[in-house]
Enzyme design. Structure first.
Site, PDB file in Angstrom:
ATOM      1  N   TYR A  13      21.941  27.323  14.455  1.00 21.19           N
ATOM      2  CA  TYR A  13      22.401  26.941  15.574  1.00 21.19           C
ATOM      3  C   TYR A  13      22.682  28.303  16.496  1.00 21.19           C
ATOM      4  O   TYR A  13      21.832  28.992  16.440  1.00 21.19           O
ATOM      5  CB  TYR A  13      23.930  26.214  15.209  1.00 21.19           C
ATOM      6  CG  TYR A  13      24.568  25.646  16.366  1.00 21.19           C
ATOM      7  CD1 TYR A  13      23.714  24.558  17.129  1.00 21.19           C
ATOM      8  CD2 TYR A  13      25.831  25.636  16.702  1.00 21.19           C
ATOM      9  CE1 TYR A  13      24.344  23.800  18.060  1.00 21.19           C
ATOM     10  CE2 TYR A  13      26.359  24.969  17.690  1.00 21.19           C
ATOM     11  CZ  TYR A  13      25.834  24.120  18.564  1.00 21.19           C
ATOM     12  OH  TYR A  13      26.197  23.443  19.361  1.00 21.19           O
TER      13      TYR A  13
ATOM     14  N   LYS B 275      13.805  -1.459   8.107  1.00 21.64           N
ATOM     15  CA  LYS B 275      12.341  -1.193   8.635  1.00 21.64           C
ATOM     16  C   LYS B 275      12.237   0.531   8.546  1.00 21.64           C
ATOM     17  O   LYS B 275      11.256   1.041   8.300  1.00 21.64           O
ATOM     18  CB  LYS B 275      12.396  -1.582  10.096  1.00 21.64           C
ATOM     19  CG  LYS B 275      11.184  -1.637  10.588  1.00 21.64           C
ATOM     20  CD  LYS B 275       9.927  -2.610  10.043  1.00 21.64           C
ATOM     21  CE  LYS B 275       8.756  -2.744  10.468  1.00 21.64           C
ATOM     22  NZ  LYS B 275       8.926  -3.748  11.935  1.00 21.64           N
TER      23      LYS B 275
END
Length: 391
Positions: A40, A95
């Site tokens: 970060y 999916k």
């Protein structure tokens, strides 16, 4: 709340879905201040600044190029219909699981609380920078045609409405092998398609591309033919490109002497219509969970029978197509999924069957891990051959 959920305790499906089926995991551990600073701030600022100066670097330094968005508005969920976005989310999560399991791709389910085509297109365009491909799912016809076409034109990443093209790819693969096992070619076959929705239209188009002998399409009002009034633009296209002999009447009428029944509409077909088909006919009855033609009855007349069910031979399952199609397109850096890429996918699926080809085995098992690899390689090669890849 506890009482309301206890009634599902004995159903194993609810146990699998509890808390959702997906999670996000980091690729590297964060165990020190140095790790934190690189993952970060401040380290990430150097990467972001580089991408801002050279946007193509995002393909190397973000996950976006290898992540697929599975997008739905929940208006046409298989077997359930218009159930809305929240109820469709478990399907989209499923999916995403299949993308990871069979294609090695991460994907994120995105359900939209709008059915307006303009708003759907705007929403997908807005989130597209986070993804390398867009899998449209369970969006009702005819809106699905417009939404897919507009997104394909607007975006430089692969976009595919799987209910249309995944189904069409697997149907073509299965029909190639069904023709072979009955001693025919695609060009020998006269096909009657029952259903002019998303799957029916896409299957018809890919069969035309593949050189089918003759094909006619029926909707709930009967065969599409020149002179019928009140047709949508899509159905008018079908009138102009199918039914060359100008057949009229019902779908059952058209089955007399036909080689192939392709059911993509639900309902039921009487036995006498199947009995009137050509000797050695082929019946693909794909409504799920209840096929339009009873498989046991069909077997009395047909040389090959296929359904959409996993508990019967010859299951026409989209999982044979979409993981490999997106994997191949993404591997090649494709900016679109073309008709040629779909045809290549179908050929690859059919080829995996190989020497195992019989009337009861015209497509591979959905669990066959060779399928996605073969499809991905064929699709990537087709994308490069057609020049739809980034330089």
């Amino acid at each position: 709340m506890t009482g309301s959920t206890d009634r599902f305790a004995d159903d194993p499906a609810f146990a699998v879905h509890e808390g959702g089926k997906l999670s996000v995991q980091t690729k590297g551990a964060i165990t020190s201040i140095a790790d934190l600073a690189l993952t970060y701030t401040p380290g990430v600022a150097r990467v972001s600044s580089a991408i801002a100066a050279e946007p193509e670097l995002a393909r190397r330094y973000t996950w976006a190029p290898r992540v697929v968005a599975v997008v739905s508005d929940g208006t046409a969920v298989l077997g359930l219909g218009d159930i809305g976005p929240a109820a469709a989310l478990p399907v989209m999560e499923g999916k995403a699981c299949l993308f990871r399991e069979f294609g090695g791709l991460d994907s994120v389910p995105v359900v939209l609380s709008t059915t307006d085509p303009d708003e759907v297109v705007a929403a997908v365009r807005a989130i597209a920078p986070s993804f390398g491909g867009i899998n449209l799912e369970d969006i009702s016809a005819p809106r699905c045609f417009e939404i897919e076409a507009r997104l394909k034109e607007a975006l430089q990443i692969p976009v595919m409405h799987d209910d249309q093209h995944g189904t069409a790819i697997v149907v073509l693969a299965a029909l190639r092998n069904a023709a072979t096992v009955t001693g025919r070619t695609l060009g020998d076959l006269r096909v009657v398609v029952s259903g002019a929705g998303a799957a029916g239209v896409a299957c018809t188009k890919i069969l035309l591309e593949a050189g089918i002998g003759e094909i006619a399409v029926a909707d709930s009002q009967g065969l599409l033919h020149a002179g019928r009034e009140g047709l949508t633009g899509t159905k008018q296209w079908l009138v102009e490109h199918t039914n060359p002999t100008g057949r009229t009447g019902s779908m059952a009428d058209a089955l007399s002497g036909a080689d192939v029944y392709l059911g993509l509409s639900g309902g039921s077909v009487p036995e006498e219509a199947i009995a009137a088909m050509a000797p050695g006919c082929i019946v693909f009855s794909l409504a799920n969970p209840t096929p339009e033609v009873d498989p046991q009855m069909a077997a009395k007349y047909a040389a090959v029978v296929a359904t959409g069910r996993s508990d019967l031979p010859n299951q026409i399952n989209n999982v044979l197509a979409f993981p490999g199609v997106f994997r191949g397109a993404i591997d090649a850096g494709a900016t679109a999924i073309t008709e040629g890429m779909k045809l290549a996918a179908a050929t690859a699926i059919a080829g995996v069957v190989g020497e195992d080809l019989t009337p009861e085995c015209i497509v591979p098992s959905p669990l066959d891990r060779r399928v996605a690899e073969a499809v991905a390689a064929a699709v990537a090669d087709a994308a490069r051959a057609e020049g739809v890849v980034r330089g």
